[in-house]
Write a protein that holds these residues in place. Structure first.
Motif, PDB file in Angstrom:
ATOM      1  N   MET A  46     -60.754  31.745-129.663  1.00 21.65           N
ATOM      2  CA  MET A  46     -61.091  30.743-128.655  1.00 21.65           C
ATOM      3  C   MET A  46     -62.593  30.508-128.676  1.00 21.65           C
ATOM      4  O   MET A  46     -63.369  31.364-129.105  1.00 21.65           O
ATOM      5  N   MET A  47     -62.968  29.321-128.239  1.00 14.75           N
ATOM      6  CA  MET A  47     -64.369  28.910-128.282  1.00 14.75           C
ATOM      7  C   MET A  47     -64.720  28.269-126.954  1.00 14.75           C
ATOM      8  O   MET A  47     -63.867  27.637-126.312  1.00 14.75           O
ATOM      9  N   PHE A  48     -65.970  28.402-126.548  1.00 17.94           N
ATOM     10  CA  PHE A  48     -66.397  27.935-125.240  1.00 17.94           C
ATOM     11  C   PHE A  48     -67.482  26.873-125.394  1.00 17.94           C
ATOM     12  O   PHE A  48     -68.577  27.161-125.869  1.00 17.94           O
ATOM     13  N   ARG A  97     -66.937  32.571-129.132  1.00 12.69           N
ATOM     14  CA  ARG A  97     -68.247  31.957-129.368  1.00 12.69           C
ATOM     15  C   ARG A  97     -68.566  30.932-128.286  1.00 12.69           C
ATOM     16  O   ARG A  97     -67.714  30.137-127.891  1.00 12.69           O
ATOM     17  N   VAL A  98     -69.800  30.945-127.787  1.00 12.95           N
ATOM     18  CA  VAL A  98     -70.254  30.002-126.775  1.00 12.95           C
ATOM     19  C   VAL A  98     -71.132  28.950-127.443  1.00 12.95           C
ATOM     20  O   VAL A  98     -72.098  29.273-128.140  1.00 12.95           O
ATOM     21  N   LEU A 153     -68.540  21.584-133.719  1.00 16.88           N
ATOM     22  CA  LEU A 153     -68.091  21.094-135.020  1.00 16.88           C
ATOM     23  C   LEU A 153     -68.385  22.114-136.116  1.00 16.88           C
ATOM     24  O   LEU A 153     -67.554  22.340-137.012  1.00 16.88           O
ATOM     25  N   GLU A 154     -69.547  22.736-136.037  1.00 13.77           N
ATOM     26  CA  GLU A 154     -69.925  23.729-137.047  1.00 13.77           C
ATOM     27  C   GLU A 154     -68.992  24.928-137.002  1.00 13.77           C
ATOM     28  O   GLU A 154     -68.565  25.467-138.025  1.00 13.77           O
ATOM     29  N   ALA A 155     -68.637  25.375-135.777  1.00  9.83           N
ATOM     30  CA  ALA A 155     -67.740  26.517-135.635  1.00  9.83           C
ATOM     31  C   ALA A 155     -66.355  26.195-136.175  1.00  9.83           C
ATOM     32  O   ALA A 155     -65.720  27.024-136.830  1.00  9.83           O
ATOM     33  N   ILE A 156     -65.874  24.987-135.914  1.00  2.81           N
ATOM     34  CA  ILE A 156     -64.566  24.575-136.425  1.00  2.81           C
ATOM     35  C   ILE A 156     -64.564  24.585-137.947  1.00  2.81           C
ATOM     36  O   ILE A 156     -63.591  24.993-138.594  1.00  2.81           O
ATOM     37  N   SER A 157     -65.663  24.159-138.518  1.00  5.51           N
ATOM     38  CA  SER A 157     -65.751  24.077-139.981  1.00  5.51           C
ATOM     39  C   SER A 157     -65.857  25.452-140.630  1.00  5.51           C
ATOM     40  O   SER A 157     -65.267  25.709-141.682  1.00  5.51           O
ATOM     41  N   THR A 158     -66.614  26.363-139.998  1.00  7.66           N
ATOM     42  CA  THR A 158     -66.856  27.676-140.603  1.00  7.66           C
ATOM     43  C   THR A 158     -65.846  28.734-140.155  1.00  7.66           C
ATOM     44  O   THR A 158     -65.699  29.761-140.811  1.00  7.66           O
ATOM     45  N   GLY A 159     -65.188  28.501-139.036  1.00 11.41           N
ATOM     46  CA  GLY A 159     -64.250  29.494-138.515  1.00 11.41           C
ATOM     47  C   GLY A 159     -64.920  30.685-137.872  1.00 11.41           C
ATOM     48  O   GLY A 159     -64.285  31.733-137.684  1.00 11.41           O
ATOM     49  N   GLU A 160     -66.186  30.550-137.487  1.00 17.03           N
ATOM     50  CA  GLU A 160     -66.914  31.645-136.853  1.00 17.03           C
ATOM     51  C   GLU A 160     -66.735  31.550-135.333  1.00 17.03           C
ATOM     52  O   GLU A 160     -67.470  30.832-134.657  1.00 17.03           O
ATOM     53  N   PHE A 161     -65.760  32.287-134.814  1.00 13.69           N
ATOM     54  CA  PHE A 161     -65.412  32.189-133.400  1.00 13.69           C
ATOM     55  C   PHE A 161     -65.680  33.472-132.609  1.00 13.69           C
ATOM     56  O   PHE A 161     -65.377  33.538-131.425  1.00 13.69           O
TER      57      PHE A 161
END
Length: 594
Positions: free
Chosen positions: A482-484, A509-510, A518-526
């Protein structure tokens, strides 16, 4: 308790036992919302056996010239103690009493000692003082610290006072407005509601086995209330108990529906709620024969609500519907003090049963049927990665709720997710404006705001994007990322407040900007490693027995006495708050609704 007398020349409280065997000093004052912690140091008097002068059974109380009340204390080592005081919940579910208070030690082995303060550090006392405004700035609780000078010592004093000011006199108005103001204003209506409840309760009485399921925030039964009702039926208890229902929205209906609700409240043995319930502001529940159980739907102590926000915008009054809960439930022991603080009730009244709606969520057969049916109903979604965008609302109530859709870059999001991903937008049900999904993106973006089973929907979600919503509670059980996305968290923290640090508590990840999303969605760093810790803090049990525990422990009261012993009878004299009700434009309605 030792006797005390006043030194009229200095205002000092002298103890009759003689010279104290040790010195007691307040070293530090720390505030956390409405909780003040006083750090004390015990120093033995000099001599060959000085250390033996400090008893092992030290306890503490706050005293003025006539009254003395025990306070909670904890030994932290090295001759130091901490005293914790909640200024909104001191005794009998009332605020800390008005007066000028000293701290006095108590022990069976030694005489009492009054705490002092270092005269070279007096500036810190001013810095530690607090002012809590509420009731639209018409009322205030002040807490200040100082010293009471006397010949031998500088006594530490804590001055706490509740102050009120009267509103401006109403201007002369025409006959229609005068009639409404005189006979239809909220204070008068509240008094009439209290009168009606009282006499129904006396004349008709409480009916054994009558259970009222009620909400002033929803039109139909749902969530925890629905699960408890269904479980009662599954166990055949509906044949022994008499179910009653009352569901409406704030300001809806008229005196006809209000009288009906008052009748049901006055005659019910158990009143089950799942949110703020405004009528409790008007009536005083007959706690000898009825009990009110708050099954609030939010699982996590994430945002500041209720008395955790005392003194901030939309602060509750010192007398508030939350105070009338016989019991409230939570998911874990870890959250018991969080909910006790928020509702202004004792920790013993907060029972970690778990949330009943989680029973559904963990039902494997129910989940299997749902996912199969969902795939058939939505073939355009089946087989793709599903992102759920589910933020809470902004605004102060159901009437002003909104979400700022300019925070979402639909063009960039569409490109970032790609053809193998869909995004489901599920806005809070208070938000009236539909999600402005561009027509050309409707093959990947879908508005699921009004999807009927939002809880089960989580089972088909691969990534959750939210902000301050309690949806993270159940989603953490799936052990999925999940992401915030919280572009306004500085303003939100300043106006609403967080019970715990947002960045540290959020189980993922906040992101402060949409490019970060968008960057988190692309890299999968959550930062998925945060999920396990969050789950451990919020769940004592991960099972399907929460509804049964609510039924057995709180409805039927078939529980260990230690789990259900709540004493609210302790009397603590306080200066009376203005009990003439004042219209508050539904500021409290959003307290629990979030």
């Amino acid at each position: 308790m030792s006797e005390a007398s006043e030194d009229t020349s200095t205002g000092h409280i002298e103890t009759v036992e003689g010279a104290p065997p040790f010195a007691l000093t307040v070293e530090r004052i720390v505030w956390e919302r409405v909780l003040v912690t006083l750090h004390l140091r015990v120093t033995p008097l000099s001599g060959p056996d000085a250390a033996s002068n400090v008893p092992d059974d030290l306890a503490f109380e706050v005293v003025d010239l006539e009254r003395a009340y025990p306070v909670d204390s904890t030994y932290v080592g090295d001759g130091r103690y901490r005293i914790d005081v909640n200024i909104t919940r001191f005794g009998a579910r009332r605020q800390f009493p008005n007066g000028t208070w000293r701290i006095r030690s108590q022990s069976q082995d030694a005489g009492p000692v009054i705490a002092g303060y270092d005269g070279t550090e007096l500036a810190k006392l001013d810095e530690a003082s607090r002012v809590f405004l509420y009731n639209k700035n018409r009322s205030v609780v002040t807490v200040s610290f100082g010293i009471a000078e006397n010949i031998d010592a500088l006594d530490f004093v804590m001055r706490c006072y509740q102050l009120n000011r009267s509103g401006a006199k109403p201007k002369r108005v025409g006959p229609v407005k005068w009639f409404k103001r005189k006979y239809l204003n909220e204070p008068r209506m509240m008094k009439r509601a209290a009168f009606i409840y009282k006499w129904i309760n006396r004349l008709v009485g409480v009916r054994k086995g009558q259970i009222l399921f009620a909400s002033d925030q929803r039109l139909t039964i749902a969530g925890n209330l629905l699960r408890v009702r269904d479980r009662l039926v599954e166990r055949g208890l509906d044949k022994e108990l008499d179910f009653k229902y009352s569901f409406r929205l704030p300001k809806s209906g008229g005196w006809g529906t209000t009288i009906r609700i008052l009748y049901l409240m006055a005659t019910s043995e158990v009143i089950l709620l799942d949110d703020y319930f405004g009528l409790l502001k008007s009536v005083k529940i007959d706690t000898e024969r009825s009990r009110v159980v708050q099954l609030w739907h939010a699982g996590s102590g994430f945002k500041s609500v209720g008395y955790s926000r005392f003194g901030n915008i939309g602060s509750p009054k010192l007398w508030h519907p939350h105070r009338q809960y016989t019991y409230a439930i939570t998911g874990s022991e870890h959250l018991v003090p969080v909910y006790a603080e928020a509702f202004g009730i004792e920790e013993a009244a907060v029972i970690p049963t778990g949330l009943p709606r989680v029973d559904w969520f963990l039902d494997e057969e129910r989940t299997r049927r749902f996912t199969e049916d969902f795939a058939q109903e939505h073939p355009e979604i089946a087989g793709k990665r599903v992102v759920l965008f589910a933020p809470t609302f902004r605004g102060r109530s159901i009437y002003t709720a909104f979400y700022d859709y300019s925070w979402i870059d639909f063009d960039a999001l569409y490109e970032a997710v790609g053809p193998d991903t869909v995004v489901l937008f599920r806005m809070h049900h208070f938000v009236k404006d539909a999600v402005p999904i561009p027509e050309q993106y409707r093959d990947r973006f879908f508005d699921f705001t009004h999807y009927p089973d939002g809880l089960s929907l989580l089972h088909v979600v691969d990534l959750l994007i939210t902000d301050y919503s309690s949806i993270i509670y159940e989603f953490s059980l799936l052990d999925r990322p999940m992401m915030f996305y919280a572009p306004d968290r500085v303003n939100y923290a300043a106006t609403r407040g967080f019970h715990r640090d947002y960045d540290e508590t959020a189980p993922g990840r906040v992101c402060s900007t949409f490019p970060e999303v968008l960057e988190a969605i692309s890299t999968g760093e959550f930062e998925v490693e945060k999920v396990a810790q969050f789950r451990a803090e919020n769940f004592d049990r991960i099972d399907t027995g929460a509804a049964d525990r609510v039924i057995d422990w709180l409805v039927l009261r078939d529980a260990p006495p230690s789990a259900l012993t709540v004493d609210t009878s302790e009397e603590v004299p306080v200066a009376a708050e203005h009990h003439e009700p004042v219209a508050e434009e539904h500021e409290e309605e959003e307290e629990a609704a979030r």
